[in-house]
Motif scaffolding. Structure first.
Motif, PDB file in Angstrom:
ATOM      1  N   THR A   1      22.618  42.783  41.467  1.00  0.00           N
ATOM      2  CA  THR A   1      22.811  42.172  40.154  1.00  0.00           C
ATOM      3  C   THR A   1      23.734  40.965  40.233  1.00  0.00           C
ATOM      4  N   GLY A   2      23.541  40.057  39.262  1.00  0.00           N
ATOM      5  CA  GLY A   2      24.419  38.910  39.081  1.00  0.00           C
ATOM      6  C   GLY A   2      24.867  38.835  37.632  1.00  0.00           C
ATOM      7  N   ALA A   3      25.472  37.738  37.295  1.00  0.00           N
ATOM      8  CA  ALA A   3      26.100  37.592  35.981  1.00  0.00           C
ATOM      9  C   ALA A   3      25.137  37.863  34.829  1.00  0.00           C
ATOM     10  N   GLY A   4      23.830  37.605  35.038  1.00  0.00           N
ATOM     11  CA  GLY A   4      22.852  37.787  33.965  1.00  0.00           C
ATOM     12  C   GLY A   4      22.755  39.211  33.449  1.00  0.00           C
ATOM     13  N   VAL A   5      23.093  40.207  34.277  1.00  0.00           N
ATOM     14  CA  VAL A   5      22.977  41.597  33.820  1.00  0.00           C
ATOM     15  C   VAL A   5      24.022  41.892  32.747  1.00  0.00           C
ATOM     16  N   SER A   6      25.098  41.121  32.744  1.00  0.00           N
ATOM     17  CA  SER A   6      26.159  41.325  31.751  1.00  0.00           C
ATOM     18  C   SER A   6      26.066  40.359  30.579  1.00  0.00           C
TER      19      SER A   6
ATOM     20  N   ALA B   1      20.854  47.590  30.203  1.00  0.00           N
ATOM     21  CA  ALA B   1      20.514  47.306  31.611  1.00  0.00           C
ATOM     22  C   ALA B   1      21.469  48.047  32.550  1.00  0.00           C
ATOM     23  N   HIS B   2      22.768  47.999  32.237  1.00  0.00           N
ATOM     24  CA  HIS B   2      23.737  48.755  33.054  1.00  0.00           C
ATOM     25  C   HIS B   2      23.418  50.252  33.004  1.00  0.00           C
ATOM     26  N   ASP B   3      23.022  50.730  31.830  1.00  0.00           N
ATOM     27  CA  ASP B   3      22.722  52.166  31.692  1.00  0.00           C
ATOM     28  C   ASP B   3      21.563  52.575  32.588  1.00  0.00           C
TER      29      ASP B   3
ATOM     30  N   GLY C   1      28.790  54.319  34.302  1.00  0.00           N
ATOM     31  CA  GLY C   1      28.694  55.577  35.047  1.00  0.00           C
ATOM     32  C   GLY C   1      28.193  55.440  36.471  1.00  0.00           C
ATOM     33  N   ALA C   2      27.967  54.231  36.937  1.00  0.00           N
ATOM     34  CA  ALA C   2      27.481  54.052  38.309  1.00  0.00           C
ATOM     35  C   ALA C   2      28.588  54.402  39.313  1.00  0.00           C
ATOM     36  N   ARG C   3      28.180  55.122  40.363  1.00  0.00           N
ATOM     37  CA  ARG C   3      29.125  55.503  41.420  1.00  0.00           C
ATOM     38  C   ARG C   3      28.800  54.712  42.688  1.00  0.00           C
ATOM     39  N   GLY C   4      29.825  54.469  43.483  1.00  0.00           N
ATOM     40  CA  GLY C   4      29.613  53.840  44.784  1.00  0.00           C
ATOM     41  C   GLY C   4      29.035  52.439  44.719  1.00  0.00           C
TER      42      GLY C   4
ATOM     43  N   PRO D   1      14.962  48.839  30.364  1.00  0.00           N
ATOM     44  CA  PRO D   1      14.588  50.084  29.677  1.00  0.00           C
ATOM     45  C   PRO D   1      13.074  50.292  29.620  1.00  0.00           C
ATOM     46  N   ARG D   2      12.318  49.209  29.462  1.00  0.00           N
ATOM     47  CA  ARG D   2      10.855  49.357  29.448  1.00  0.00           C
ATOM     48  C   ARG D   2      10.338  49.773  30.819  1.00  0.00           C
ATOM     49  N   LEU D   3      10.933  49.183  31.855  1.00  0.00           N
ATOM     50  CA  LEU D   3      10.536  49.544  33.214  1.00  0.00           C
ATOM     51  C   LEU D   3      10.908  51.002  33.507  1.00  0.00           C
ATOM     52  N   ALA D   4      12.129  51.367  33.134  1.00  0.00           N
ATOM     53  CA  ALA D   4      12.600  52.727  33.422  1.00  0.00           C
ATOM     54  C   ALA D   4      11.751  53.770  32.703  1.00  0.00           C
TER      55      ALA D   4
END
Ligand code: NAD
Ligand code: ZN
Length: 251
Positions: free
Chosen positions: A26-31, A86-88, A115-118, A241-244
């Motif tokens: 990921t880059g800045a666009g995800v935020s 997206a982060h979720d 909630g992402a680990r590692g 979310p649509r992809l997931a």
């Protein structure tokens, strides 16, 4: 995103359903949809400041207080910011894929907040500070700091933001683990990066060279869009979310 090819989403989902080894960069666009400004397009300015005066080791040697004032402003701006869908999704995938690696160029800590680990943070984290003298690192969430620039209580030297500046090396252990994940990945999903900053952008090339498939999620083609077999053109907070939903939950 009404025009976005359903077909591209279906192809991406099918690839991911068939994969066990998945990596994400990921880059800045995800935020962006959380309200964090991206960097490119600012005409060499970063939140109004010339980059070389606030985000280089030379700038810190020259005027540590100026550099710290810039980071204090960024830290203050980030305080009320929350992860977006997206982060979720990207955190949730750690329970979906047996071998999953989330690599980020961001320093905002929003993947972990979701909630992402590692998480492999290639460019550090704005909520850490590091002593420029003895190298001691600590988490620091106080905004504003009581003293600028802060000083190390162990050795008395100045502390600096725990981020990677222009012209600095990336943390080599983190980069090595990201490299290995990109090599092994059957699918690399690249989200919200302009792919202009190396070595991070090199991860796309690594996956492609090793026979993996690259999926790009970005409203605009990145500099390395030609490497991606599938492009999902739209904002990450809507596309992922649509992809997931098509990929489905833990198997
Ligand atoms: P960048 O600013 O160079 O590129 C941002 C990319 O995101 C662009 O390709 C843009 O088209 C895309 N984008 C914009 N809105 C989007 C959305 N809603 N969904 C998906 N994509 C979207 O960012 P970069 O490639 O990460 O490189 C900039 C450098 O600056 C990095 O090293 C990064 O560490 C740093 N930076 C970090 C943050 C942060 O931590 N949030 C913010 C700005 C810059
Ligand atoms: Zn110290």
């Amino acid at each position: 995103m009404p025009g976005m090819a359903e077909q591209a989403l279906d192809r991406a989902a099918a690839l991911l359903r068939g994969a066990t080894r998945v990596a994400v960069l990921t880059g800045a666009g995800v935020s962006a949809e959380s309200g964090v400004p991206t960097f490119r397009g600012g005409g060499g300015l970063w939140e109004g400041q010339p980059v070389e005066q606030v985000a280089t080791p030379e700038a810190f040697l020259d005027d540590p207080e100026r550099v710290w004032r810039f980071y204090e402003q960024r830290r203050r701006n980030l305080l009320p910011i929350r992860p977006n869908p997206a982060h979720d999704v990207l955190a949730g995938w750690q329970d979906r894929f047996p071998d999953y690696t989330l690599v980020t160029q961001n320093v905002d800590g929003l993947h972990q907040a979701a909630g992402a680990r590692g998480v492999l943070e290639l460019h550090g984290n704005i909520w850490r500070v590091r002593c420029a003298g003895c190298g001691r690192e600590r988490v620091e969430r106080t905004v504003p700091l009581p003293e600028l620039p802060p000083r190390c209580t162990a050795c008395g030297a100045l502390e600096r933001p725990g981020v990677v500046w222009f012209g600095e090396m990336l943390p080599q252990d983190v980069l090595a683990r990201a490299w290995e994940a990109a090599e092994q990945a059957q699918v690399l999903v690249v989200v919200g990066t302009s792919a202009l900053v190396y070595p991070a952008a090199g991860l796309l090339e690594v996956t492609a060279r090793h026979g993996g498939t690259v999926i790009e999620v970005n409203p605009e083609p990145s500099a390395l869009a030609f490497i991606a077999a599938i492009a999902l053109r739209g904002p990450a907070g809507e596309v992922l979310p649509r992809l997931a939903a098509r990929v489905g939950g833990p198997r």
